[in-house]
Motif scaffolding. Structure first.
Motif, short mmCIF file in Angstrom:
data_model
loop_
_atom_site.label_atom_id
_atom_site.label_comp_id
_atom_site.label_asym_id
_atom_site.label_seq_id
_atom_site.Cartn_x
_atom_site.Cartn_y
_atom_site.Cartn_z
N UNK A 73 0.81 -1.22 0.00
CA UNK A 73 0.00 0.00 0.00
C UNK A 73 0.85 1.27 0.00
N UNK A 74 2.15 1.16 -0.26
CA UNK A 74 2.99 2.35 -0.30
C UNK A 74 3.11 2.84 -1.75
N UNK A 75 3.38 4.13 -1.93
CA UNK A 75 3.45 4.74 -3.26
C UNK A 75 4.68 4.26 -4.04
N UNK A 76 4.55 4.25 -5.35
CA UNK A 76 5.69 3.97 -6.22
C UNK A 76 5.85 2.50 -6.55
N UNK A 77 7.03 2.19 -7.13
CA UNK A 77 7.36 0.84 -7.56
C UNK A 77 8.18 0.13 -6.50
N UNK A 78 7.86 -1.12 -6.27
CA UNK A 78 8.64 -1.93 -5.36
C UNK A 78 8.52 -3.38 -5.79
N UNK A 79 9.35 -4.24 -5.24
CA UNK A 79 9.28 -5.63 -5.65
C UNK A 79 10.45 -6.42 -5.13
N UNK B 225 10.01 -13.13 -10.08
CA UNK B 225 10.04 -11.67 -10.13
C UNK B 225 8.69 -11.15 -9.66
N UNK B 226 8.72 -10.30 -8.64
CA UNK B 226 7.50 -9.76 -8.05
C UNK B 226 7.55 -8.24 -8.14
N UNK B 227 6.60 -7.64 -8.86
CA UNK B 227 6.55 -6.18 -9.02
C UNK B 227 5.21 -5.65 -8.53
N UNK B 228 5.26 -4.50 -7.87
CA UNK B 228 4.05 -3.85 -7.40
C UNK B 228 4.17 -2.34 -7.60
N UNK B 229 3.12 -1.76 -8.21
CA UNK B 229 3.09 -0.31 -8.42
C UNK B 229 1.81 0.24 -7.81
N UNK B 230 1.94 1.26 -6.98
CA UNK B 230 0.79 1.87 -6.34
C UNK B 230 0.88 3.39 -6.50
N UNK B 231 -0.15 3.98 -7.04
CA UNK B 231 -0.20 5.43 -7.24
C UNK B 231 -1.62 5.90 -6.95
N UNK B 232 -1.76 6.64 -5.86
CA UNK B 232 -3.06 7.17 -5.45
C UNK B 232 -4.09 6.05 -5.34
N UNK B 233 -5.00 5.95 -6.32
CA UNK B 233 -6.09 4.98 -6.21
C UNK B 233 -5.88 3.72 -7.04
N UNK C 35 19.59 -23.44 -1.46
CA UNK C 35 20.18 -22.11 -1.27
C UNK C 35 19.30 -21.09 -1.98
N UNK C 36 19.02 -19.98 -1.30
CA UNK C 36 18.13 -18.98 -1.86
C UNK C 36 18.72 -17.58 -1.69
N UNK C 37 18.61 -16.79 -2.74
CA UNK C 37 19.02 -15.39 -2.71
C UNK C 37 17.80 -14.52 -3.06
N UNK C 38 17.56 -13.50 -2.25
CA UNK C 38 16.44 -12.58 -2.48
C UNK C 38 16.96 -11.16 -2.50
N UNK C 39 16.60 -10.41 -3.52
CA UNK C 39 16.94 -9.00 -3.62
C UNK C 39 15.65 -8.20 -3.70
N UNK C 40 15.45 -7.29 -2.74
CA UNK C 40 14.26 -6.45 -2.72
C UNK C 40 14.62 -5.04 -3.16
N UNK C 41 13.59 -4.33 -3.59
CA UNK C 41 13.79 -2.92 -3.93
C UNK C 41 12.50 -2.17 -3.66
N UNK C 42 12.60 -0.91 -3.33
CA UNK C 42 11.43 -0.10 -3.00
C UNK C 42 11.01 -0.31 -1.56
#
Length: 717
Positions: free
Chosen positions: A147-153, A171-179, A690-697
């Motif tokens: 529920x935060x603004x912008x791109x994250x994933x 690959x997990x992407x989420x974009x939230x802008x206003x409504x 073995x698992x590697x996770x890189x998050x952003x946003x």
């Protein structure tokens, strides 16, 4: 058992002591200037009609897929055929309160494409309300909602070493802008799965004994894409579209050896190899509209959607059979192309009722299904085998329900529900000409009562009537060879399985729970064996007879060391009375009364040495007794994992050890009027990953918006 639990106990105890000593020293050296109280949900919550596994609070998600976490969820077990069960009963799976189209191995493959990092919680609903399509217990998988603004994933890379190597990418992407919110998940897996099986058949007529073993190697490449678009028109109205696309390509190779005697005399030796290739395609669509008035607590939910699933498969068998007369070689192929089409519309409405504080909920759903399975055999065909046919299955399922929940005297919580289901279905074969048309309706009541003696002691009682309908493929009577040298087919004569469940739970100090369950049925359908000529055929059939199941469970969830160590422990005793069932069906040698222990433990430790290291351990003791199948041994499953988090770079590394002290072995005997079959299956549930996770946003999340008031009322507190 002691060999397994001792190293785990020593590991947790040593780390806990070291962490406690470090925390004590640091507390003496630092001055506390302010205290902030933060509420954190317990990892496991035992509620009146469900057990909630809040995996977002647990380090157990690191390096795992959603399927892996289901394996570790309290009350849930998975058999050697990848069938999910809750407390030994078959379940219906929901994802975000939306019924999944997948079952069995297809469900496993799909959930393996969803990383556990996406999970908010898993609800094991052992006493579902009338809102759910009542086919027994329900598992609801709740995903996170950003529920935060912008791109994250996030990006996840996983390498798993079982007998052979497998890889998984997400690959997990989420974009939230206003409504507006847009979520995209893309996954790809390249897996190799190995399974070995030994079997011993005894057909009573002519005392036919068949003994052998089979080795299977399954390789699959499975890409999937899902997209959710959601737009908030205003603070009360939301519309959205969900699209899911899955494609699986697999290859399977197996080899089998067996020998058979008849009345003590040699009959034959057989060896068989099988190679198969298949392509599975799934497309799901869902358009939804939601009205939610938070002030008046009114909810209106409308869902319209379609689901398509198609599978094209080519199986090729090479079989050599040696008898006294010599050796006969046979090549046999089977082509099948399954087409499943589902169309549905679903409406749910909830609102407060009157001024007394009650809540009323009504809804309904209409499903239309049109499934076609063409089958064709080619090669060296045995006598009396149909070489080609097309099986058709069509149905219309209509359902309507109503729930009313209310709390009296601030201590007595109640919920009463009634569901009506009506099904009209048609079956037919084009070539054989067999057909069946049938319809029936069922009323399925449910009752929930909970009384709180104080804020520390409460007692609850629930009752549910359920009905489990045969899966469409179980009706298909087309005869097909199997990897172990036998044959299998469905039956057009199958009947649904009704059951009654009564459940009582006593909770005290909000940490300890004692429960008792009773389940009754007088009709079911299970697998049996028949002989036709020189063929041994496994098929489902109706079994009439009373079965009584009794379960006693104890559960507790505890936190220690400033909430860093979380321990959930459950242990139970199970008793099954099959005496009438065995007598009615003349099941020779089967036990009339079965009793066994079961249990599981989840342990997690957060932020070891204040170095952002999380540890988790899971152990399950499991027996799988179902219908006319009885377990011969107890399995002990276990999983150990460690995760290192790097907050500044938003990266994670994890190591997971799976069943390293022993491989699971599913050993059971199936009894029928004509035969008994013992099967021992060693599954590839062992190794390391073995698992590697890189998050952003910004990774801030919130609970998914509730879809029914039942989640906060009517026994849900």
């Amino acid at each position: 058992m002691k060999k397994l639990l001792t190293p785990i106990a020593l590991l947790v105890g040593t780390l806990a002591f070291a962490q406690l000593k470090k925390d004590t020293v640091e507390a003496k050296e630092e001055k506390i200037e302010a205290v902030t109280m933060t509420y954190k949900k317990p990892t496991v919550e035992a509620k009146v009609d469900r057990t909630v596994f809040n995996v977002a609070n647990s380090s157990i998600v690191a390096g795992n897929t959603t399927w892996d976490v289901l394996r570790m969820t309290p009350l849930v077990s998975i058999d050697n055929n990848d069938a999910l069960k809750a407390e030994g009963e078959s379940v219906t799976v929901y994802i975000n309160d939306r019924k999944s189209i997948f079952t069995g191995k297809e469900l496993k493959q799909y959930l393996q494409t969803i990383p556990a990092d996406n999970l908010m919680k898993i609800e094991v609903i052992t006493s579902p309300s009338s809102r759910y399509e009542a086919t027994g217990p329900v598992i609801n998988i709740v995903l996170k909602k950003r529920d935060d603004e912008g791109m994250k994933g996030s990006v996840t890379l996983n390498n798993r070493q079982n007998t052979q190597n497998s890889q998984y990418t997400n690959l997990n992407l989420n974009y939230h802008k206003k409504k507006f919110t847009q979520t995209f998940v893309g996954s790809y897996s390249d897996n190799t799965w190995i399974q070995s099986n030994s079997f011993l058949y005894n057909i009573y007529q002519d005392n036919i004994i068949t003994e052998g073993s089979t080795n299977n190697v399954w390789k699959g490449k499975n890409p999937s894409i899902s997209s959710t678009s959601e737009y908030e028109i205003n603070d009360k109205n939301t519309i959205g579209v969900i699209l899911e696309l899955y494609r699986g390509k697999s290859n399977n190779f197996s080899d089998s050896e067996s020998s058979q005697t008849k009345n003590g005399e040699f009959d034959f030796l057989r060896n068989q190899t099988q190679s198969s290739s298949s392509i599975n395609r799934t497309l799901g669509t869902n358009i939804f509209y939601k009205y939610y008035d938070k002030e008046k607590n009114r909810i209106f939910d409308l869902n319209v959607g379609t689901n398509y699933n198609g599978e094209s498969e080519n199986n090729y068998f090479l079989r050599n059979t040696t008898t006294i007369a010599g050796t006969d070689a046979q090549a046999l192929g089977v082509l099948s192309d399954t087409e499943m089409r589902n169309y549905y519309i679903k409406v749910d409405y909830t609102q407060p009722f009157g001024k007394s504080g009650g809540n009323f909920e009504i809804g309904g759903k209409i499903d239309f299904n049109n499934n076609v399975i063409p089958n064709e055999m080619y090669g060296s065909l045995a006598n009396n085998l149909n070489t080609k046919d097309v099986f058709h299955y069509e149905d219309m399922i209509g359902s309507a329900y109503a729930n009313y929940s209310k709390t009296f005297f601030e201590k007595l919580e109640t919920r009463v529900g009634l569901r009506y289901e009506y099904i009209d279905y048609k079956l037919r074969q084009d070539v054989a000409g067999d057909s069946r048309r049938d319809s029936y309706g069922k009323l399925l009541p449910s009752i929930l009562v909970k009384y709180s003696f104080s804020d520390k002691y409460d007692l609850s009682l629930t009752y549910n009537k359920n009905i489990w309908r045969p899966w469409y493929a179980e009706f298909n009577p087309f005869l097909q060879p199997t990897s172990d040298g036998f044959y299998t087919r469905g039956s057009m004569d199958l009947l649904p399985n009704p059951s009654d469940r009564l459940y009582m739970k006593f909770g005290f100090k909000k940490k300890y729970f004692l429960s008792a369950r009773y389940m009754y049925t007088n009709q079911d359908y299970w697998s049996t064996d028949v002989t036709e000529g020189d063929k041994i055929i496994t098929q489902p059939t109706n079994f009439i007879g009373k079965v009584h199941k009794y379960n006693l469970f104890a559960n507790t969830n505890q936190t220690f060391l400033k909430n860093k160590l979380n321990v959930n422990l459950s242990f139970g005793w199970n008793y099954i009375d099959n005496s009438d069932f065995n007598q009615q069906n003349n099941l020779k040698y089967a036990s009339d009364y079965i009793s066994f222990w079961s249990g599981s433990t989840n342990l997690s430790y957060t932020n070891l040495f204040n170095k952002n290291i999380n540890l988790s351990a899971w152990v399950e003791v499991s027996n799988q007794n179902n219908g006319n199948s009885v377990a011969n041994r107890t399995n002990i499953f276990h999983n150990l994992s460690a995760t290192k988090i790097f907050p500044k770079t938003q990266m994670e590394f994890s190591l997971q050890l799976m069943n390293i002290f022993g491989r699971p072995n599913f050993d059971s005997t199936r009894f029928s009027e004509t035969s008994r079959r013992r099967s021992s299956t060693r599954s590839d549930w062992h190794g390391f990953a073995l698992t590697f996770v890189k998050r952003f946003g910004n990774q801030k999340v919130k609970e998914n918006t509730k879809t029914d008031v039942e989640k906060n009322n009517g026994g849900e507190k």
